[in-house]
Design a protein around this motif. Structure first.
Motif, PDB file in Angstrom:
ATOM      1  N   GLU A  37     -10.831  -1.432  -3.014  1.00  0.00           N
ATOM      2  CA  GLU A  37      -9.433  -1.645  -2.644  1.00  0.00           C
ATOM      3  C   GLU A  37      -8.661  -0.332  -2.771  1.00  0.00           C
ATOM      4  O   GLU A  37      -8.837   0.427  -3.713  1.00  0.00           O
ATOM      5  CB  GLU A  37      -8.805  -2.702  -3.561  1.00  0.00           C
ATOM      6  N   PRO A  77      -0.237  -2.356   3.650  1.00  0.00           N
ATOM      7  CA  PRO A  77       0.212  -3.514   2.856  1.00  0.00           C
ATOM      8  C   PRO A  77       1.079  -4.499   3.637  1.00  0.00           C
ATOM      9  O   PRO A  77       1.122  -5.686   3.307  1.00  0.00           O
ATOM     10  CB  PRO A  77       1.002  -2.869   1.718  1.00  0.00           C
ATOM     11  N   GLU A 107      -0.668  -7.659   5.240  1.00  0.00           N
ATOM     12  CA  GLU A 107      -1.314  -8.667   4.406  1.00  0.00           C
ATOM     13  C   GLU A 107      -1.032 -10.091   4.878  1.00  0.00           C
ATOM     14  O   GLU A 107      -1.916 -10.948   4.851  1.00  0.00           O
ATOM     15  CB  GLU A 107      -0.848  -8.512   2.953  1.00  0.00           C
ATOM     16  N   ASP A 108       0.190 -10.362   5.321  1.00  0.00           N
ATOM     17  CA  ASP A 108       0.582 -11.722   5.714  1.00  0.00           C
ATOM     18  C   ASP A 108       0.507 -11.936   7.221  1.00  0.00           C
ATOM     19  O   ASP A 108       1.147 -12.845   7.768  1.00  0.00           O
ATOM     20  CB  ASP A 108       2.000 -12.022   5.217  1.00  0.00           C
ATOM     21  N   GLY A 165      -4.491  -9.417   8.220  1.00  0.00           N
ATOM     22  CA  GLY A 165      -4.591  -9.323   6.769  1.00  0.00           C
ATOM     23  C   GLY A 165      -6.006  -9.217   6.233  1.00  0.00           C
ATOM     24  O   GLY A 165      -6.285  -8.384   5.364  1.00  0.00           O
ATOM     25  N   VAL A 183      -7.478  -5.574   6.188  1.00  0.00           N
ATOM     26  CA  VAL A 183      -6.801  -4.468   5.496  1.00  0.00           C
ATOM     27  C   VAL A 183      -7.772  -3.600   4.682  1.00  0.00           C
ATOM     28  O   VAL A 183      -7.618  -2.377   4.652  1.00  0.00           O
ATOM     29  CB  VAL A 183      -5.666  -5.013   4.598  1.00  0.00           C
TER      30      VAL A 183
END
Length: 317
Positions: free
Chosen positions: A115, A178, A181-182, A186, A189
């Motif tokens: 990440e 970021p 993400e939604d 997403g 990412v």
């Protein structure tokens, strides 16, 4: 010439230390953020650092008189430098593409992808962009001050702009991840920086490839651009007419900032060797003012023009 070499050396010295700082910053940021894009940026700066060292040494030799070991001088060193530098940059970009491709493959085959940590990327991107813009300006200023003849400074200026663009594009794209993400994107990412690397490579790889193609033509002995050839031919014809000689033909090559002109003449009368030397000196001076640094050679021959099949004029470019 001495003033130009000093200006060139000073600009390359500034670039050398700036690129060393950016290389360390890029690698450190890549380690902290786990970003392949930042690693590519750092490696690009590392190449620029090593290149600046080589460029400074080569620039100090370009234009020096011929020696027994280097009968044509060191002018082709500049072309060799630009050629191999372009190849190294292409190699780094290909390496980065392979690494990013493997990361994407790992993701889609169910492997674990680290990440990203976005904090270090913000500070790195802003700082590097400022440094790259300052470097590009400094290189371009030195390039203009030296008469726009240094392939070294021109190459380094472009490299600084590419480095800055790489940092801007990578930083902006990474920091926007970021916000996905939604969205339907997403789930992807985690491989966002790998995709960004591939896009950036496609956008900038043309520059070192184009440079490599041009310098390869210089090394292969391809004739200088048509407008340069025409200027040499016109100057040689005018001077030959003034001296009462017959101009047979001319051949012009270019190696970085230096030109090589071979002029074939038939005096059509008895002449002293000193008269040919004077012709060569005057021609060199005229060509210096017309096209820049030139090494001119005069060949006395009774042979006329080349056959029609061999007289195609070089194209501009």
């Amino acid at each position: 010439m001495a003033d130009n070499r000093d200006t060139e050396r000073n600009a390359l010295t500034v670039g050398k230390w700036a690129n060393l700082f950016m290389a360390f910053a890029g690698v450190l940021t890549a380690w902290l953020s786990r970003s392949d894009a930042m690693m590519v940026d750092g490696l690009y700066s590392a190449v620029n650092f090593v290149s600046a060292i080589a460029a400074a040494r080569i620039g100090a030799r370009v234009g020096l008189p011929p020696t027994r070991s280097r009968p044509w001088g060191h002018d082709f060193d500049e072309v060799l430098y630009v050629t191999f530098r372009s190849l190294i940059l292409v190699g780094i970009l290909v390496f980065a593409a392979v690494v990013s491709g493997l990361k994407i493959w790992t993701f889609f085959t169910g492997g674990e992808v680290p990440e990203l940590v976005f904090g270090p990327i913000v500070f790195y991107s802003v700082g590097i962009v400022i440094i790259c813009l300052a470097l590009a300006f400094n290189y371009h200023r030195a390039y203009k001050a030296t008469g726009k003849r240094s392939a070294l400074l021109k190459t380094e200026s472009k490299a600084a702009m590419i480095d800055g663009a790489l940092s801007v594009g990578a930083g902006a794209a990474l920091l926007s991840l970021p916000f996905l993400e939604d969205t339907p994107l997403g789930p992807y990412v985690p491989i966002g920086d790998a995709v960004i690397v591939l896009v950036l490579i496609l956008a900038i790889i043309w520059q070192p490839m184009a440079t490599f193609r041009k310098t390869l033509a210089d090394l292969a002995g391809v004739s200088a651009p048509g407008d340069t050839y025409a200027k040499v031919l016109r100057a040689a014809r005018d001077l030959a007419r003034e001296k009462g000689f017959r101009l047979q033909r001319a051949a012009v090559l270019q190696a970085g900032r230096m030109h090589y002109a071979a002029v074939y003449i038939d005096p059509e009368k008895p002449v002293l060797a000193m008269e040919i030397d004077e012709f060569q000196s005057e021609l060199s001076e005229r060509l210096e003012n017309l096209i820049g640094p030139t090494r001119a050679e005069v060949i006395v021959t009774a042979r006329g023009q080349l056959p029609a099949s061999q007289t195609l004029l070089p194209k501009n470019g």
